[in-house]
Scaffold this motif. Structure first.
Motif, PDB file in Angstrom:
ATOM      1  N   THR A   1      11.472   4.913   7.884  1.00 36.28           N
ATOM      2  CA  THR A   1      11.235   4.304   6.575  1.00 36.28           C
ATOM      3  C   THR A   1      12.475   4.447   5.705  1.00 36.28           C
ATOM      4  O   THR A   1      12.899   5.556   5.406  1.00 36.28           O
ATOM      5  CB  THR A   1      10.018   4.953   5.881  1.00 36.28           C
ATOM      6  OG1 THR A   1       8.884   4.818   6.728  1.00 36.28           O
ATOM      7  CG2 THR A   1       9.736   4.298   4.546  1.00 36.28           C
TER       8      THR A   1
ATOM      9  N   MET B   1       0.839  -1.189   0.000  1.00 36.36           N
ATOM     10  CA  MET B   1       0.000   0.000   0.000  1.00 36.36           C
ATOM     11  C   MET B   1       0.883   1.251   0.000  1.00 36.36           C
ATOM     12  O   MET B   1       1.888   1.290   0.707  1.00 36.36           O
ATOM     13  CB  MET B   1      -0.902   0.016   1.227  1.00 36.36           C
ATOM     14  CG  MET B   1      -2.086  -0.919   1.087  1.00 36.36           C
ATOM     15  SD  MET B   1      -3.344  -0.630   2.329  1.00 36.36           S
ATOM     16  CE  MET B   1      -2.661  -1.553   3.673  1.00 36.36           C
TER      17      MET B   1
ATOM     18  N   THR C   1      -6.894   3.191  -0.046  1.00 35.19           N
ATOM     19  CA  THR C   1      -5.737   2.362   0.293  1.00 35.19           C
ATOM     20  C   THR C   1      -4.522   3.198   0.648  1.00 35.19           C
ATOM     21  O   THR C   1      -3.548   2.667   1.197  1.00 35.19           O
ATOM     22  CB  THR C   1      -5.361   1.431  -0.884  1.00 35.19           C
ATOM     23  OG1 THR C   1      -5.112   2.236  -2.039  1.00 35.19           O
ATOM     24  CG2 THR C   1      -6.467   0.441  -1.175  1.00 35.19           C
TER      25      THR C   1
ATOM     26  N   GLU D   1       6.006   3.577  -2.017  1.00 39.85           N
ATOM     27  CA  GLU D   1       5.353   2.269  -2.118  1.00 39.85           C
ATOM     28  C   GLU D   1       6.292   1.228  -1.536  1.00 39.85           C
ATOM     29  O   GLU D   1       7.449   1.131  -1.944  1.00 39.85           O
ATOM     30  CB  GLU D   1       5.002   1.948  -3.567  1.00 39.85           C
ATOM     31  CG  GLU D   1       3.908   2.846  -4.102  1.00 39.85           C
ATOM     32  CD  GLU D   1       3.478   2.500  -5.508  1.00 39.85           C
ATOM     33  OE1 GLU D   1       3.903   1.457  -6.051  1.00 39.85           O
ATOM     34  OE2 GLU D   1       2.704   3.287  -6.077  1.00 39.85           O
ATOM     35  N   GLU D   2       5.785   0.476  -0.591  1.00 40.28           N
ATOM     36  CA  GLU D   2       6.592  -0.531   0.073  1.00 40.28           C
ATOM     37  C   GLU D   2       6.914  -1.669  -0.882  1.00 40.28           C
ATOM     38  O   GLU D   2       6.213  -1.880  -1.874  1.00 40.28           O
ATOM     39  CB  GLU D   2       5.838  -1.054   1.295  1.00 40.28           C
ATOM     40  CG  GLU D   2       5.627   0.020   2.344  1.00 40.28           C
ATOM     41  CD  GLU D   2       4.725  -0.414   3.480  1.00 40.28           C
ATOM     42  OE1 GLU D   2       3.789  -1.203   3.238  1.00 40.28           O
ATOM     43  OE2 GLU D   2       4.963   0.046   4.597  1.00 40.28           O
ATOM     44  N   ALA D   3       7.961  -2.409  -0.575  1.00 39.11           N
ATOM     45  CA  ALA D   3       8.354  -3.554  -1.389  1.00 39.11           C
ATOM     46  C   ALA D   3       7.270  -4.623  -1.327  1.00 39.11           C
ATOM     47  O   ALA D   3       6.574  -4.771  -0.324  1.00 39.11           O
ATOM     48  CB  ALA D   3       9.678  -4.111  -0.882  1.00 39.11           C
ATOM     49  N   ASP D   4       7.120  -5.330  -2.447  1.00 37.01           N
ATOM     50  CA  ASP D   4       6.218  -6.476  -2.484  1.00 37.01           C
ATOM     51  C   ASP D   4       6.910  -7.601  -3.251  1.00 37.01           C
ATOM     52  O   ASP D   4       8.116  -7.532  -3.502  1.00 37.01           O
ATOM     53  CB  ASP D   4       4.862  -6.104  -3.087  1.00 37.01           C
ATOM     54  CG  ASP D   4       4.956  -5.597  -4.520  1.00 37.01           C
ATOM     55  OD1 ASP D   4       5.945  -5.912  -5.218  1.00 37.01           O
ATOM     56  OD2 ASP D   4       4.034  -4.894  -4.962  1.00 37.01           O
ATOM     57  N   ASP D   5       6.172  -8.612  -3.638  1.00 40.22           N
ATOM     58  CA  ASP D   5       6.768  -9.763  -4.314  1.00 40.22           C
ATOM     59  C   ASP D   5       7.360  -9.426  -5.677  1.00 40.22           C
ATOM     60  O   ASP D   5       8.259 -10.120  -6.153  1.00 40.22           O
ATOM     61  CB  ASP D   5       5.722 -10.870  -4.490  1.00 40.22           C
ATOM     62  CG  ASP D   5       5.263 -11.441  -3.163  1.00 40.22           C
ATOM     63  OD1 ASP D   5       6.006 -11.288  -2.167  1.00 40.22           O
ATOM     64  OD2 ASP D   5       4.172 -12.032  -3.110  1.00 40.22           O
ATOM     65  N   THR D   6       6.869  -8.363  -6.321  1.00 40.93           N
ATOM     66  CA  THR D   6       7.320  -8.052  -7.678  1.00 40.93           C
ATOM     67  C   THR D   6       8.220  -6.820  -7.766  1.00 40.93           C
ATOM     68  O   THR D   6       8.901  -6.646  -8.768  1.00 40.93           O
ATOM     69  CB  THR D   6       6.111  -7.849  -8.615  1.00 40.93           C
ATOM     70  OG1 THR D   6       5.308  -6.788  -8.106  1.00 40.93           O
ATOM     71  CG2 THR D   6       5.289  -9.118  -8.724  1.00 40.93           C
ATOM     72  N   HIS D   7       8.216  -5.956  -6.754  1.00 38.67           N
ATOM     73  CA  HIS D   7       8.999  -4.718  -6.812  1.00 38.67           C
ATOM     74  C   HIS D   7       9.711  -4.473  -5.484  1.00 38.67           C
ATOM     75  O   HIS D   7       9.192  -4.799  -4.428  1.00 38.67           O
ATOM     76  CB  HIS D   7       8.086  -3.505  -7.068  1.00 38.67           C
ATOM     77  CG  HIS D   7       7.432  -3.523  -8.398  1.00 38.67           C
ATOM     78  ND1 HIS D   7       6.150  -3.975  -8.583  1.00 38.67           N
ATOM     79  CD2 HIS D   7       7.879  -3.133  -9.625  1.00 38.67           C
ATOM     80  CE1 HIS D   7       5.828  -3.863  -9.855  1.00 38.67           C
ATOM     81  NE2 HIS D   7       6.859  -3.367 -10.512  1.00 38.67           N
ATOM     82  N   SER D   8      10.868  -3.854  -5.588  1.00 40.72           N
ATOM     83  CA  SER D   8      11.496  -3.337  -4.377  1.00 40.72           C
ATOM     84  C   SER D   8      10.775  -2.038  -4.019  1.00 40.72           C
ATOM     85  O   SER D   8       9.968  -1.534  -4.801  1.00 40.72           O
ATOM     86  CB  SER D   8      12.992  -3.098  -4.609  1.00 40.72           C
ATOM     87  OG  SER D   8      13.174  -2.205  -5.674  1.00 40.72           O
ATOM     88  N   ALA D   9      11.041  -1.498  -2.854  1.00 36.68           N
ATOM     89  CA  ALA D   9      10.381  -0.251  -2.433  1.00 36.68           C
ATOM     90  C   ALA D   9      10.655   0.837  -3.472  1.00 36.68           C
ATOM     91  O   ALA D   9      11.748   0.911  -4.035  1.00 36.68           O
ATOM     92  CB  ALA D   9      10.884   0.173  -1.066  1.00 36.68           C
TER      93      ALA D   9
END
Length: 137
Positions: free
Chosen positions: A43, A1, A29, A60-68
């Protein structure tokens, strides 16, 4: 998010956050945190930018497809408009066609005068919105 970091001491910035809350429709969101708050200091990436820039920051925080990922100044504003959607996607798309140097020059011009453009204001989230303000928790 995503998180929108804003200057909590700036009336124009506080009004901008209120504008986002009023126009975001059903998404809800986006989270908010002040540049002066503990969340910004903790952060990664944002803590380095806070002292170097007089800017709003979209993070935008890191997720499975992108770094932060982090956007500042005019790029952050364009991300806000993209998030709002609807008719605001048009100025966001047009803005992306402009050279970033020009967009940031315009952003910096407004940022230098932001305290004079709007008097003092504070963000007063509703009880439903309060949990999205990371420094309010």
């Amino acid at each position: 998010m995503p998180i929108l970091f804003y200057d909590a001491n700036c009336g124009l910035c506080a009004r901008s956050v209120q504008w986002v809350l009023a126009h975001e429709q059903q998404k809800r969101t986006l989270r908010f945190a002040s540049l002066q708050g503990a969340h910004a200091a903790a952060t990664p990436g944002v803590s380095r930018e806070v002292h170097a820039l007089d800017s709003v920051i979209w993070y935008e925080e890191a997720d499975d497809t992108h770094s932060a990922r982090l956007w500042t100044r005019s790029a952050a504003v364009l991300e806000v408009w993209r998030y709002i959607g609807g008719a605001w996607q048009v100025p966001a798309a047009i803005g992306r066609l402009l050279p970033r140097a020009f967009r940031d020059w315009l952003y910096d011009l407004i940022a230098r005068h932001r305290h004079a453009l709007a008097g003092p204001a504070c963000v007063l989230p509703t009880p439903e919105q309060r949990e999205r303000f990371l420094d309010e928790r």
